[in-house]
Design a protein around this motif. Structure first.
Motif, PDB file in Angstrom:
ATOM      1  N   ALA A   1       0.763  -1.282  -0.042  1.00 54.65           N
ATOM      2  CA  ALA A   1      -0.139   0.032   0.033  1.00 54.65           C
ATOM      3  C   ALA A   1       0.773   1.146  -0.069  1.00 54.65           C
ATOM      4  CB  ALA A   1      -0.738  -0.214   1.292  1.00 54.65           C
ATOM      5  N   VAL A   2       2.131   1.307   0.178  1.00 58.81           N
ATOM      6  CA  VAL A   2       3.113   2.144  -0.164  1.00 58.81           C
ATOM      7  C   VAL A   2       3.833   2.576  -1.367  1.00 58.81           C
ATOM      8  CG1 VAL A   2       5.419   3.332   0.712  1.00 58.81           C
ATOM      9  CG2 VAL A   2       3.676   1.898   2.347  1.00 58.81           C
ATOM     10  N   ARG A   3       3.293   3.630  -1.941  1.00 57.23           N
ATOM     11  CA  ARG A   3       3.632   4.091  -3.301  1.00 57.23           C
ATOM     12  C   ARG A   3       5.264   4.373  -3.393  1.00 57.23           C
ATOM     13  NH1 ARG A   3      -0.168   7.179  -4.779  1.00 57.23           N
ATOM     14  NH2 ARG A   3      -1.528   5.866  -5.992  1.00 57.23           N
ATOM     15  N   SER A   4       5.446   5.309  -2.586  1.00 54.42           N
ATOM     16  CA  SER A   4       6.866   5.941  -2.187  1.00 54.42           C
ATOM     17  C   SER A   4       7.153   6.298  -0.843  1.00 54.42           C
ATOM     18  CB  SER A   4       6.668   7.075  -3.156  1.00 54.42           C
ATOM     19  OG  SER A   4       5.924   8.094  -2.838  1.00 54.42           O
ATOM     20  N   ALA A   5       8.492   6.258  -0.617  1.00 55.67           N
ATOM     21  CA  ALA A   5       8.813   6.731   0.716  1.00 55.67           C
ATOM     22  C   ALA A   5      10.118   7.675   0.571  1.00 55.67           C
ATOM     23  CB  ALA A   5       9.028   5.580   1.618  1.00 55.67           C
ATOM     24  N   ARG A   6      10.261   8.727   1.287  1.00 53.38           N
ATOM     25  CA  ARG A   6      11.556   9.365   1.174  1.00 53.38           C
ATOM     26  C   ARG A   6      11.482  10.542   2.294  1.00 53.38           C
ATOM     27  NH1 ARG A   6      10.132  14.614  -1.714  1.00 53.38           N
ATOM     28  NH2 ARG A   6       7.990  14.519  -2.298  1.00 53.38           N
ATOM     29  N   LEU A   7      12.791  11.023   2.534  1.00 50.57           N
ATOM     30  CA  LEU A   7      12.867  12.160   3.542  1.00 50.57           C
ATOM     31  C   LEU A   7      12.763  13.561   3.124  1.00 50.57           C
ATOM     32  CD1 LEU A   7      15.936  10.834   5.797  1.00 50.57           C
ATOM     33  CD2 LEU A   7      13.417  10.846   6.277  1.00 50.57           C
TER      34      LEU A   7
ATOM     35  N   LEU B   1       1.511  10.391   4.548  1.00 49.23           N
ATOM     36  CA  LEU B   1       1.651  10.149   5.882  1.00 49.23           C
ATOM     37  C   LEU B   1       2.945  10.899   6.173  1.00 49.23           C
ATOM     38  CD1 LEU B   1       0.633   6.332   6.689  1.00 49.23           C
ATOM     39  CD2 LEU B   1      -0.351   8.358   7.618  1.00 49.23           C
ATOM     40  N   TYR B   2       3.251  11.777   7.102  1.00 53.95           N
ATOM     41  CA  TYR B   2       4.447  12.167   7.580  1.00 53.95           C
ATOM     42  C   TYR B   2       4.774  11.647   8.818  1.00 53.95           C
ATOM     43  CZ  TYR B   2       3.227  15.906   4.296  1.00 53.95           C
ATOM     44  OH  TYR B   2       2.764  16.662   3.057  1.00 53.95           O
ATOM     45  N   PHE B   3       5.936  11.087   9.076  1.00 52.07           N
ATOM     46  CA  PHE B   3       6.418  10.601  10.134  1.00 52.07           C
ATOM     47  C   PHE B   3       7.611  11.488  10.577  1.00 52.07           C
ATOM     48  CE2 PHE B   3       4.686   7.205   7.599  1.00 52.07           C
ATOM     49  CZ  PHE B   3       3.824   6.467   8.636  1.00 52.07           C
TER      50      PHE B   3
ATOM     51  N   PRO C   1      14.731  17.097  14.074  1.00 56.05           N
ATOM     52  CA  PRO C   1      13.816  18.491  14.160  1.00 56.05           C
ATOM     53  C   PRO C   1      13.597  19.030  12.946  1.00 56.05           C
ATOM     54  CG  PRO C   1      16.196  18.965  14.734  1.00 56.05           C
ATOM     55  CD  PRO C   1      16.168  17.659  14.764  1.00 56.05           C
ATOM     56  N   ASP C   2      14.421  18.797  11.982  1.00 57.45           N
ATOM     57  CA  ASP C   2      14.360  19.544  10.657  1.00 57.45           C
ATOM     58  C   ASP C   2      14.015  18.542   9.357  1.00 57.45           C
ATOM     59  OD1 ASP C   2      16.579  18.213  10.877  1.00 57.45           O
ATOM     60  OD2 ASP C   2      17.785  19.542   9.679  1.00 57.45           O
ATOM     61  N   LYS C   3      13.741  17.116   9.683  1.00 59.57           N
ATOM     62  CA  LYS C   3      13.542  16.283   8.733  1.00 59.57           C
ATOM     63  C   LYS C   3      12.282  15.361   9.189  1.00 59.57           C
ATOM     64  CE  LYS C   3      16.943  16.991   5.972  1.00 59.57           C
ATOM     65  NZ  LYS C   3      16.692  17.652   4.403  1.00 59.57           N
TER      66      LYS C   3
END
Length: 335
Positions: free
Chosen positions: A95-101, A125-127, A139-141
């Protein structure tokens, strides 16, 4: 069923009309049922989809983004390790199409494990990235995960019923729009309605046949009695008068309308047994001999034998016996 036998004598257009009306009545609830089924699907499956997304978010957060390995990889800038982990996320979760920082957007607060956002009918979704004990946070990513809605439906086995579309007529969870297909019951409803139509016609014919048979058997014998008594100047209309008296007695006794009607019909037929007695005896001028007297006394038995040949008149036998058993022998006609 006698209705099967009588069906061939009925006007075909009437049979077709009754069948069509029955089919129409059976089909009317179909549209209402479909709308109810779609509304139910929308409500239940929205909850299922929302639960699935929350479960996915919790699994990803605890498995990858609340972890010393990911936290220190981001702190140290270990791009190879980060890419490897994000690649694993894409492979392990269909169900995850893409994931990146990405750099932290202003609307994503710190300390929350994750936040879901809907943009242009797409789910993201933001983690936040923590260490194992959630004591330290990047803190910044943040990690941004795009959810493949169609793959999520397939995982839940809902793809055949639900289609995501920006112009969908039904609302869904997280503000998504969908088209929801109802149950494919048309063929079943048509077959069911046809069967119901046939059964309805046959039942109608059976009821009609039973009613008409009872009516004509009853009134047919009453006409025979009437014609027979009309030809006898001494006992003409006798059965009709007895029926009137029986009806009055029934009312006085407080009987129901049905019982009174049966009593009147039975009284009308109480002398039906005389049909089988020779007119020479019935109209004899002078006293009857012993044999003739015995024949007259047995006329209730003859009437009982006659009624037993008619399915719908058997119930009047007890009335016939009751009325005639206390009667004296009819007055002998004298010159």
């Amino acid at each position: 069923m006698r209705g099967f036998e009588e069906l061939r004598y009925i006007w075909p257009a009437l049979v077709i009309f009754i069948m069509l009306v029955t089919i129409l009545l059976m089909m009317l609830p179909y549209h209402v049922f479909q709308n109810e089924a779609i509304d139910y699907t929308q409500k239940i499956y929205s909850g299922i989809c929302e639960t699935s997304v929350e479960n996915l978010a919790t699994t990803l957060s605890k498995g990858y983004f609340q972890w010393h390995g990911m936290y220190y990889a981001v702190v140290s800038g270990d791009e190879a390790f980060i890419d490897e982990m994000l690649q694993e996320v894409r492979q392990e979760f269909p169900a995850v199409r893409s994931a990146r920082l990405i750099d932290r957007p202003p609307e994503i607060p710190v300390m929350n494990t994750h936040k879901l956002s809907t943009v242009n009918q797409e789910l993201y979704l933001y983690f936040n990235i923590f260490d194992n004990n959630k004591e330290k946070e990047i803190p910044d990513k943040v990690a941004l995960v795009s959810i493949d809605k169609d793959a999520l439906l397939s995982e839940m086995h809902l793809a055949e019923r639900i289609t995501f579309s920006p112009d969908g007529s039904k609302g869904f969870t997280y503000g998504l729009r969908t088209e929801i297909r109802g149950y494919d019951l048309m063929k079943w409803m048509v077959v069911h309605s046809l069967i119901a139509g046939i059964i309805g016609v046959l039942l109608m014919m059976e009821v009609l046949t039973l009613g008409l048979s009872g009516y004509y058997e009853m009134h047919g014998l009453q006409e025979i009695m009437y014609l027979w008594e009309t030809g006898d100047p001494y006992t003409g209309f006798h059965s009709k008068n007895v029926a009137i008296i029986a009806g009055l007695v029934g009312k006085r006794l407080g009987l129901s309308r049905k019982k009174i009607r049966e009593l009147v019909n039975g009284a009308t037929l109480h002398d039906i047994g005389k049909v089988g007695i020779s007119s020479k005896i019935l109209r004899k001028h002078g006293p009857l001999d012993e044999i003739e007297m015995e024949v007259i006394r047995n006329h209730p038995t003859y009437g009982k034998d006659i009624l037993e040949h008619f399915k719908y008149l058997k119930k009047f036998i007890s009335t016939l016996i009751c009325i005639t058993k206390e009667k004296t022998v009819p007055a002998i006609h004298m010159d």
